[in-house]
Write a protein that holds these residues in place. Structure first.
Motif, PDB file in Angstrom:
ATOM      1  N   ALA A  15       0.833  -1.205   0.000  1.00 35.57           N
ATOM      2  CA  ALA A  15       0.000   0.000   0.000  1.00 35.57           C
ATOM      3  C   ALA A  15       0.866   1.253   0.000  1.00 35.57           C
ATOM      4  CB  ALA A  15      -0.937  -0.002   1.202  1.00 35.57           C
ATOM      5  N   MET A  16       1.959   1.218   0.753  1.00 40.88           N
ATOM      6  CA  MET A  16       2.852   2.372   0.779  1.00 40.88           C
ATOM      7  C   MET A  16       3.575   2.538  -0.549  1.00 40.88           C
ATOM      8  SD  MET A  16       3.437   4.756   2.932  1.00 40.88           S
ATOM      9  CE  MET A  16       4.118   6.237   2.154  1.00 40.88           C
ATOM     10  N   GLN A  17       3.934   1.412  -1.172  1.00 43.00           N
ATOM     11  CA  GLN A  17       4.552   1.475  -2.490  1.00 43.00           C
ATOM     12  C   GLN A  17       3.596   2.088  -3.506  1.00 43.00           C
ATOM     13  OE1 GLN A  17       5.248  -2.317  -4.566  1.00 43.00           O
ATOM     14  NE2 GLN A  17       7.293  -1.597  -5.081  1.00 43.00           N
ATOM     15  N   PHE A  18       2.324   1.677  -3.429  1.00 48.40           N
ATOM     16  CA  PHE A  18       1.310   2.258  -4.310  1.00 48.40           C
ATOM     17  C   PHE A  18       1.195   3.757  -4.071  1.00 48.40           C
ATOM     18  CE2 PHE A  18      -3.169   3.724  -4.214  1.00 48.40           C
ATOM     19  CZ  PHE A  18      -3.368   3.840  -5.578  1.00 48.40           C
ATOM     20  N   LEU A  19       1.082   4.160  -2.802  1.00 47.79           N
ATOM     21  CA  LEU A  19       0.936   5.579  -2.480  1.00 47.79           C
ATOM     22  C   LEU A  19       2.132   6.381  -2.986  1.00 47.79           C
ATOM     23  CD1 LEU A  19      -0.489   7.925  -1.088  1.00 47.79           C
ATOM     24  CD2 LEU A  19       0.605   7.226   1.054  1.00 47.79           C
ATOM     25  N   PRO A  47       1.358   2.791   7.990  1.00 50.01           N
ATOM     26  CA  PRO A  47       1.912   4.080   8.455  1.00 50.01           C
ATOM     27  C   PRO A  47       0.877   5.193   8.436  1.00 50.01           C
ATOM     28  CG  PRO A  47       2.640   3.589   6.225  1.00 50.01           C
ATOM     29  CD  PRO A  47       1.913   2.371   6.700  1.00 50.01           C
ATOM     30  N   ALA A  48       1.208   6.272   9.089  1.00 44.73           N
ATOM     31  CA  ALA A  48       0.288   7.400   9.205  1.00 44.73           C
ATOM     32  C   ALA A  48      -0.109   7.966   7.839  1.00 44.73           C
ATOM     33  CB  ALA A  48       0.925   8.499  10.050  1.00 44.73           C
ATOM     34  N   ALA A  49       0.804   7.902   6.886  1.00 41.66           N
ATOM     35  CA  ALA A  49       0.496   8.424   5.547  1.00 41.66           C
ATOM     36  C   ALA A  49      -0.704   7.720   4.936  1.00 41.66           C
ATOM     37  CB  ALA A  49       1.708   8.277   4.635  1.00 41.66           C
ATOM     38  N   ILE A  50      -0.890   6.461   5.300  1.00 42.59           N
ATOM     39  CA  ILE A  50      -2.042   5.696   4.816  1.00 42.59           C
ATOM     40  C   ILE A  50      -3.233   5.860   5.754  1.00 42.59           C
ATOM     41  CG2 ILE A  50      -2.926   3.360   4.418  1.00 42.59           C
ATOM     42  CD1 ILE A  50      -0.170   2.670   3.296  1.00 42.59           C
ATOM     43  N   ARG A  51      -2.998   5.739   7.062  1.00 41.67           N
ATOM     44  CA  ARG A  51      -4.099   5.858   8.022  1.00 41.67           C
ATOM     45  C   ARG A  51      -4.802   7.204   7.907  1.00 41.67           C
ATOM     46  NH1 ARG A  51      -0.213   3.956  11.626  1.00 41.67           N
ATOM     47  NH2 ARG A  51      -0.288   5.935  12.773  1.00 41.67           N
ATOM     48  N   ASN A  52      -4.023   8.263   7.633  1.00 43.05           N
ATOM     49  CA  ASN A  52      -4.616   9.600   7.523  1.00 43.05           C
ATOM     50  C   ASN A  52      -5.455   9.776   6.259  1.00 43.05           C
ATOM     51  OD1 ASN A  52      -3.368  10.270   9.918  1.00 43.05           O
ATOM     52  ND2 ASN A  52      -1.627  11.293   8.939  1.00 43.05           N
ATOM     53  N   ARG A  53      -5.380   8.798   5.364  1.00 41.26           N
ATOM     54  CA  ARG A  53      -6.168   8.848   4.130  1.00 41.26           C
ATOM     55  C   ARG A  53      -7.175   7.691   4.078  1.00 41.26           C
ATOM     56  NH1 ARG A  53      -0.811  10.317   2.365  1.00 41.26           N
ATOM     57  NH2 ARG A  53      -0.790  12.173   1.001  1.00 41.26           N
ATOM     58  N   SER A  54      -7.534   7.147   5.212  1.00 40.54           N
ATOM     59  CA  SER A  54      -8.260   5.877   5.199  1.00 40.54           C
ATOM     60  C   SER A  54      -9.636   5.935   5.846  1.00 40.54           C
ATOM     61  CB  SER A  54      -7.431   4.800   5.904  1.00 40.54           C
ATOM     62  OG  SER A  54      -7.390   5.044   7.292  1.00 40.54           O
ATOM     63  N   ASP A  84      -1.731  -3.392  -4.959  1.00 44.16           N
ATOM     64  CA  ASP A  84      -0.571  -3.992  -5.636  1.00 44.16           C
ATOM     65  C   ASP A  84      -0.395  -3.416  -7.041  1.00 44.16           C
ATOM     66  OD1 ASP A  84      -2.864  -5.202  -6.556  1.00 44.16           O
ATOM     67  OD2 ASP A  84      -2.107  -7.257  -6.435  1.00 44.16           O
ATOM     68  N   VAL A  85      -0.682  -2.120  -7.164  1.00 43.18           N
ATOM     69  CA  VAL A  85      -0.493  -1.389  -8.418  1.00 43.18           C
ATOM     70  C   VAL A  85       0.623  -0.367  -8.229  1.00 43.18           C
ATOM     71  CG1 VAL A  85      -1.541   0.274 -10.015  1.00 43.18           C
ATOM     72  CG2 VAL A  85      -2.863  -1.699  -9.216  1.00 43.18           C
ATOM     73  N   ILE A  86       1.438  -0.196  -9.265  1.00 41.71           N
ATOM     74  CA  ILE A  86       2.486   0.818  -9.258  1.00 41.71           C
ATOM     75  C   ILE A  86       2.280   1.719 -10.469  1.00 41.71           C
ATOM     76  CG2 ILE A  86       4.960   1.280  -9.311  1.00 41.71           C
ATOM     77  CD1 ILE A  86       5.420  -1.522  -8.192  1.00 41.71           C
ATOM     78  N   MET A  87       2.094   2.989 -10.238  1.00 39.27           N
ATOM     79  CA  MET A  87       1.954   3.955 -11.327  1.00 39.27           C
ATOM     80  C   MET A  87       3.323   4.177 -11.966  1.00 39.27           C
ATOM     81  SD  MET A  87      -1.214   4.481 -10.803  1.00 39.27           S
ATOM     82  CE  MET A  87      -2.592   5.244  -9.972  1.00 39.27           C
ATOM     83  N   HIS A 187       0.310  -3.809 -12.600  1.00 36.47           N
ATOM     84  CA  HIS A 187      -0.416  -4.600 -11.610  1.00 36.47           C
ATOM     85  C   HIS A 187       0.431  -5.815 -11.237  1.00 36.47           C
ATOM     86  CE1 HIS A 187      -4.433  -6.710 -10.364  1.00 36.47           C
ATOM     87  NE2 HIS A 187      -3.718  -6.319  -9.333  1.00 36.47           N
ATOM     88  N   ILE A 188       0.863  -5.859  -9.978  1.00 37.19           N
ATOM     89  CA  ILE A 188       1.778  -6.901  -9.525  1.00 37.19           C
ATOM     90  C   ILE A 188       1.070  -8.245  -9.338  1.00 37.19           C
ATOM     91  CG2 ILE A 188       3.478  -7.545  -7.764  1.00 37.19           C
ATOM     92  CD1 ILE A 188       4.200  -5.067  -9.421  1.00 37.19           C
ATOM     93  N   LYS A 189      -0.227  -8.212  -9.015  1.00 37.33           N
ATOM     94  CA  LYS A 189      -1.007  -9.429  -8.731  1.00 37.33           C
ATOM     95  C   LYS A 189      -0.357 -10.228  -7.603  1.00 37.33           C
ATOM     96  CE  LYS A 189      -4.139 -11.066 -10.921  1.00 37.33           C
ATOM     97  NZ  LYS A 189      -5.605 -11.050 -10.724  1.00 37.33           N
ATOM     98  N   GLU A 190      -0.288  -9.629  -6.445  1.00 42.51           N
ATOM     99  CA  GLU A 190       0.326 -10.248  -5.274  1.00 42.51           C
ATOM    100  C   GLU A 190      -0.352 -11.575  -4.942  1.00 42.51           C
ATOM    101  OE1 GLU A 190       3.255 -10.351  -3.070  1.00 42.51           O
ATOM    102  OE2 GLU A 190       2.822  -8.213  -3.137  1.00 42.51           O
ATOM    103  N   LYS A 191       0.451 -12.637  -4.825  1.00 42.36           N
ATOM    104  CA  LYS A 191      -0.080 -13.962  -4.474  1.00 42.36           C
ATOM    105  C   LYS A 191       0.280 -14.249  -3.019  1.00 42.36           C
ATOM    106  CE  LYS A 191       0.222 -15.665  -9.214  1.00 42.36           C
ATOM    107  NZ  LYS A 191       0.819 -16.663 -10.140  1.00 42.36           N
TER     108      LYS A 191
END
Length: 231
Positions: A15-19, A47-54, A84-87, A187-191
């Motif tokens: 999620a942080m990698q995506f953000l 992390p807070a960067a995600i929680r603050n946007r959640s 699991d997406v990377i722009m 799209h990484i398609k995390e397994k």
């Protein structure tokens, strides 16, 4: 502004990698909403960067999270996205925003390359004699007008797997799928355990049944959207 709606479970690093990929490639400040789950064993690791946007949800389906996040979103475009997406393409949001001038009625769907399988290199586009075929739609973006007209972001009867296909099936019948061949969202398609839980719960089989049995509702939605287009 574009609202990126991203449910996530058990994947704080992804999620942080995506953000990070969104923040490093967007040209404007867009809205990013994460959907966290109250019973996620790794909830405290986000992390807070995600929680603050959640938003935090009680356990339910991915489609439920997407639809609930759409209700509170503020963007004129709404994107069904995953953790699991990377722009990969800088300035993707400016290209998305530019589409509105092509469809003043505000009814269309945007999709990008997803980096899986055989993709069309952006640099090859100027040499093409005829347009390539429609792209897959693993992470479609619809307009707020589309969302408000139908009253849902993606079909509420689904669990997870056909959420993207539902909207793209409607868009292709409307001839309103906009293919961004020069934008890559990998799209990484995390397994991992998150995906294994969905498989054990047979969400794919359930979604296949719902999709086939409820496909007739496309006709109703097509008529509603056609009416808006003709106004």
């Amino acid at each position: 502004m574009i609202s990126l709606l991203c449910p996530t479970r058990g994947r704080p690093e992804r999620a942080m990698q995506f953000l990070d990929s969104v923040l490093s490639t967007q040209s404007n400040d867009n809205e990013i909403i994460f959907g966290l789950q109250s019973d996620d064993p790794r909830l405290g690791d986000y992390p807070a960067a995600i929680r603050n946007r959640s938003m935090i949800f009680e356990p339910s389906t991915t489609v439920y999270y997407w639809n609930q996040m759409a209700k509170v979103s503020k963007g004129n475009l709404l994107t069904l996205i995953a953790d699991d997406v990377i722009m990969r393409t800088p300035g993707w949001d400016l290209k998305f925003e530019s589409v509105s001038s092509l469809y003043p009625d505000g009814i269309y769907l945007i999709t990008t390359q997803d980096g899986r399988g055989e993709t069309l290199p952006p640099e090859s586009l100027p040499t093409l004699i005829k347009p390539p075929k429609d792209l897959p739609t693993p992470h479609p973006t619809i307009t707020r007008k589309w969302f408000e007209t139908l009253g849902y972001f993606t079909f509420p009867g689904l669990f997870h797997y056909y959420a993207d296909t539902w909207n793209s099936s409607i868009a292709r019948r409307l001839k309103r799928q906009v293919n961004m061949y020069d934008i890559i969202w990998e799209h990484i398609k995390e397994k991992d355990e998150t995906r294994q839980v969905m498989r054990r719960n047979k969400w794919g089989e359930l979604d296949d049944m719902v999709f086939k049995q409820c496909a007739r509702h496309w006709e109703t939605d097509l008529k509603i959207l056609h009416k808006e287009i003709k106004k």
